[in-house]
Design a protein around this motif. Structure first.
Motif, PDB file in Angstrom:
ATOM      1  N   LEU A  73       2.660 -12.718 -10.960  1.00 25.16           N
ATOM      2  CA  LEU A  73       1.766 -11.608 -11.266  1.00 25.16           C
ATOM      3  C   LEU A  73       1.030 -11.182 -10.005  1.00 25.16           C
ATOM      4  CD1 LEU A  73       0.348  -9.833 -13.422  1.00 25.16           C
ATOM      5  CD2 LEU A  73      -1.284 -11.688 -13.709  1.00 25.16           C
ATOM      6  N   LEU A  74       1.160  -9.912  -9.666  1.00 24.38           N
ATOM      7  CA  LEU A  74       0.406  -9.331  -8.562  1.00 24.38           C
ATOM      8  C   LEU A  74      -0.583  -8.334  -9.146  1.00 24.38           C
ATOM      9  CD1 LEU A  74       3.258  -8.589  -5.981  1.00 24.38           C
ATOM     10  CD2 LEU A  74       1.752 -10.583  -6.087  1.00 24.38           C
ATOM     11  N   ARG A  75      -1.819  -8.384  -8.667  1.00 23.93           N
ATOM     12  CA  ARG A  75      -2.853  -7.481  -9.165  1.00 23.93           C
ATOM     13  C   ARG A  75      -3.310  -6.572  -8.030  1.00 23.93           C
ATOM     14  NH1 ARG A  75      -5.283  -9.972 -14.092  1.00 23.93           N
ATOM     15  NH2 ARG A  75      -6.507  -8.097 -14.103  1.00 23.93           N
ATOM     16  N   PHE A  76      -3.517  -5.316  -8.392  1.00 23.23           N
ATOM     17  CA  PHE A  76      -3.977  -4.325  -7.426  1.00 23.23           C
ATOM     18  C   PHE A  76      -5.069  -3.484  -8.070  1.00 23.23           C
ATOM     19  CE2 PHE A  76       0.409  -5.281  -6.381  1.00 23.23           C
ATOM     20  CZ  PHE A  76       0.313  -5.576  -5.034  1.00 23.23           C
ATOM     21  N   THR A  77      -5.813  -2.802  -7.225  1.00 16.32           N
ATOM     22  CA  THR A  77      -6.834  -1.878  -7.711  1.00 16.32           C
ATOM     23  C   THR A  77      -6.308  -0.453  -7.598  1.00 16.32           C
ATOM     24  OG1 THR A  77      -7.839  -1.566  -5.551  1.00 16.32           O
ATOM     25  CG2 THR A  77      -8.674  -3.410  -6.896  1.00 16.32           C
ATOM     26  N   ALA A  78      -6.990   0.456  -8.250  1.00 13.31           N
ATOM     27  CA  ALA A  78      -6.629   1.866  -8.144  1.00 13.31           C
ATOM     28  C   ALA A  78      -6.723   2.319  -6.692  1.00 13.31           C
ATOM     29  CB  ALA A  78      -7.535   2.716  -9.035  1.00 13.31           C
ATOM     30  N   ARG A  79      -7.680   1.810  -5.973  1.00 12.14           N
ATOM     31  CA  ARG A  79      -7.825   2.152  -4.557  1.00 12.14           C
ATOM     32  C   ARG A  79      -6.586   1.726  -3.762  1.00 12.14           C
ATOM     33  NH1 ARG A  79     -13.198   0.262  -1.901  1.00 12.14           N
ATOM     34  NH2 ARG A  79     -13.924   1.844  -3.335  1.00 12.14           N
ATOM     35  N   ASP A  80      -6.039   0.549  -4.095  1.00 14.20           N
ATOM     36  CA  ASP A  80      -4.812   0.091  -3.424  1.00 14.20           C
ATOM     37  C   ASP A  80      -3.677   1.084  -3.630  1.00 14.20           C
ATOM     38  OD1 ASP A  80      -6.074  -2.306  -2.665  1.00 14.20           O
ATOM     39  OD2 ASP A  80      -5.358  -3.352  -4.463  1.00 14.20           O
ATOM     40  N   VAL A  81      -3.546   1.573  -4.850  1.00 17.05           N
ATOM     41  CA  VAL A  81      -2.470   2.516  -5.168  1.00 17.05           C
ATOM     42  C   VAL A  81      -2.689   3.832  -4.415  1.00 17.05           C
ATOM     43  CG1 VAL A  81      -1.381   3.870  -6.998  1.00 17.05           C
ATOM     44  CG2 VAL A  81      -1.995   1.475  -7.404  1.00 17.05           C
ATOM     45  N   LEU A  82      -3.908   4.305  -4.399  1.00 22.69           N
ATOM     46  CA  LEU A  82      -4.199   5.578  -3.743  1.00 22.69           C
ATOM     47  C   LEU A  82      -4.003   5.514  -2.236  1.00 22.69           C
ATOM     48  CD1 LEU A  82      -7.338   6.705  -5.758  1.00 22.69           C
ATOM     49  CD2 LEU A  82      -5.000   7.590  -5.926  1.00 22.69           C
ATOM     50  N   ARG A  83      -4.211   4.362  -1.648  1.00 22.74           N
ATOM     51  CA  ARG A  83      -4.001   4.232  -0.199  1.00 22.74           C
ATOM     52  C   ARG A  83      -2.541   4.429   0.161  1.00 22.74           C
ATOM     53  NH1 ARG A  83      -6.429  -0.846   2.644  1.00 22.74           N
ATOM     54  NH2 ARG A  83      -4.817  -0.121   4.050  1.00 22.74           N
ATOM     55  N   GLY A  84      -1.647   3.975  -0.681  1.00 27.43           N
ATOM     56  CA  GLY A  84      -0.230   4.188  -0.452  1.00 27.43           C
ATOM     57  C   GLY A  84       0.440   3.192   0.473  1.00 27.43           C
ATOM     58  N   ASP A  85      -0.338   2.333   1.130  1.00 27.55           N
ATOM     59  CA  ASP A  85       0.265   1.377   2.051  1.00 27.55           C
ATOM     60  C   ASP A  85      -0.041  -0.071   1.680  1.00 27.55           C
ATOM     61  OD1 ASP A  85      -2.440   1.391   2.644  1.00 27.55           O
ATOM     62  OD2 ASP A  85      -2.165   1.428   4.811  1.00 27.55           O
ATOM     63  N   VAL A  86      -0.383  -0.283   0.424  1.00 29.71           N
ATOM     64  CA  VAL A  86      -0.764  -1.623  -0.011  1.00 29.71           C
ATOM     65  C   VAL A  86       0.246  -2.199  -1.003  1.00 29.71           C
ATOM     66  CG1 VAL A  86      -2.538  -2.978  -1.205  1.00 29.71           C
ATOM     67  CG2 VAL A  86      -3.212  -1.175   0.377  1.00 29.71           C
ATOM     68  N   VAL A  87       0.511  -1.469  -2.068  1.00 30.76           N
ATOM     69  CA  VAL A  87       1.311  -2.007  -3.168  1.00 30.76           C
ATOM     70  C   VAL A  87       2.758  -2.258  -2.761  1.00 30.76           C
ATOM     71  CG1 VAL A  87       2.114  -1.640  -5.526  1.00 30.76           C
ATOM     72  CG2 VAL A  87      -0.212  -0.973  -4.887  1.00 30.76           C
ATOM     73  N   ALA A  88       3.424  -1.241  -2.252  1.00 31.16           N
ATOM     74  CA  ALA A  88       4.846  -1.389  -1.923  1.00 31.16           C
ATOM     75  C   ALA A  88       5.095  -2.507  -0.910  1.00 31.16           C
ATOM     76  CB  ALA A  88       5.431  -0.067  -1.438  1.00 31.16           C
ATOM     77  N   PRO A  89       4.324  -2.594   0.184  1.00 30.87           N
ATOM     78  CA  PRO A  89       4.559  -3.700   1.112  1.00 30.87           C
ATOM     79  C   PRO A  89       4.295  -5.078   0.489  1.00 30.87           C
ATOM     80  CG  PRO A  89       3.304  -1.983   2.193  1.00 30.87           C
ATOM     81  CD  PRO A  89       3.373  -1.621   0.739  1.00 30.87           C
ATOM     82  N   ALA A  90       3.288  -5.170  -0.353  1.00 29.48           N
ATOM     83  CA  ALA A  90       2.996  -6.456  -0.996  1.00 29.48           C
ATOM     84  C   ALA A  90       4.114  -6.867  -1.943  1.00 29.48           C
ATOM     85  CB  ALA A  90       1.663  -6.385  -1.742  1.00 29.48           C
ATOM     86  N   VAL A  91       4.613  -5.904  -2.718  1.00 25.37           N
ATOM     87  CA  VAL A  91       5.726  -6.194  -3.632  1.00 25.37           C
ATOM     88  C   VAL A  91       6.970  -6.561  -2.827  1.00 25.37           C
ATOM     89  CG1 VAL A  91       7.283  -5.202  -5.354  1.00 25.37           C
ATOM     90  CG2 VAL A  91       4.812  -4.819  -5.537  1.00 25.37           C
ATOM     91  N   ALA A  92       7.257  -5.808  -1.786  1.00 27.32           N
ATOM     92  CA  ALA A  92       8.431  -6.097  -0.951  1.00 27.32           C
ATOM     93  C   ALA A  92       8.328  -7.488  -0.325  1.00 27.32           C
ATOM     94  CB  ALA A  92       8.581  -5.035   0.130  1.00 27.32           C
ATOM     95  N   ALA A  93       7.165  -7.839   0.176  1.00 24.68           N
ATOM     96  CA  ALA A  93       6.982  -9.171   0.776  1.00 24.68           C
ATOM     97  C   ALA A  93       7.163 -10.265  -0.265  1.00 24.68           C
ATOM     98  CB  ALA A  93       5.608  -9.265   1.419  1.00 24.68           C
ATOM     99  N   HIS A  94       6.646 -10.040  -1.460  1.00 25.87           N
ATOM    100  CA  HIS A  94       6.791 -11.031  -2.528  1.00 25.87           C
ATOM    101  C   HIS A  94       8.253 -11.211  -2.896  1.00 25.87           C
ATOM    102  CE1 HIS A  94       5.453 -13.466  -5.897  1.00 25.87           C
ATOM    103  NE2 HIS A  94       6.448 -12.904  -6.552  1.00 25.87           N
ATOM    104  N   LEU A  95       8.956 -10.121  -3.047  1.00 25.89           N
ATOM    105  CA  LEU A  95      10.371 -10.196  -3.413  1.00 25.89           C
ATOM    106  C   LEU A  95      11.195 -10.844  -2.310  1.00 25.89           C
ATOM    107  CD1 LEU A  95      10.821  -6.740  -5.149  1.00 25.89           C
ATOM    108  CD2 LEU A  95      10.653  -8.996  -6.237  1.00 25.89           C
ATOM    109  N   ALA A  96      10.817 -10.620  -1.056  1.00 24.05           N
ATOM    110  CA  ALA A  96      11.541 -11.237   0.066  1.00 24.05           C
ATOM    111  C   ALA A  96      11.375 -12.752   0.058  1.00 24.05           C
ATOM    112  CB  ALA A  96      11.047 -10.647   1.383  1.00 24.05           C
TER     113      ALA A  96
END
Length: 66
Positions: free
Chosen positions: A41-64
């Motif tokens: 489980l990964l948790r993010f805030t709305a601010r993380d999503v709006l920044r655009g450079d937080v969620v995708a890299p974190a998910v990609a790193a986790h999957l790697a």
């Protein structure tokens, strides 16, 4: 993810998660989800999503690492 594991991504916002009762429910749900041993489980805030450079890299790193 491999080995039958699931990745769950949750978005926490102040409105729905801003009260103590909501916080307690969120934590109880998170503990129940992760206690299965099959879910990451990964948790993010709305601010993380709006920044655009937080969620995708974190998910990609986790999957790697998975």
């Amino acid at each position: 993810m491999r080995d039958g594991r699931l990745l769950v991504v949750e978005l926490d916002g102040v409105g729905p998660h801003g009260t103590p009762d909501a916080l307690f429910r969120d934590r109880a749900r998170q503990n129940a989800i992760t206690a299965t041993g099959r879910v990451d489980l990964l948790r993010f805030t709305a601010r993380d999503v709006l920044r655009g450079d937080v969620v995708a890299p974190a998910v990609a790193a986790h999957l790697a690492r998975a």
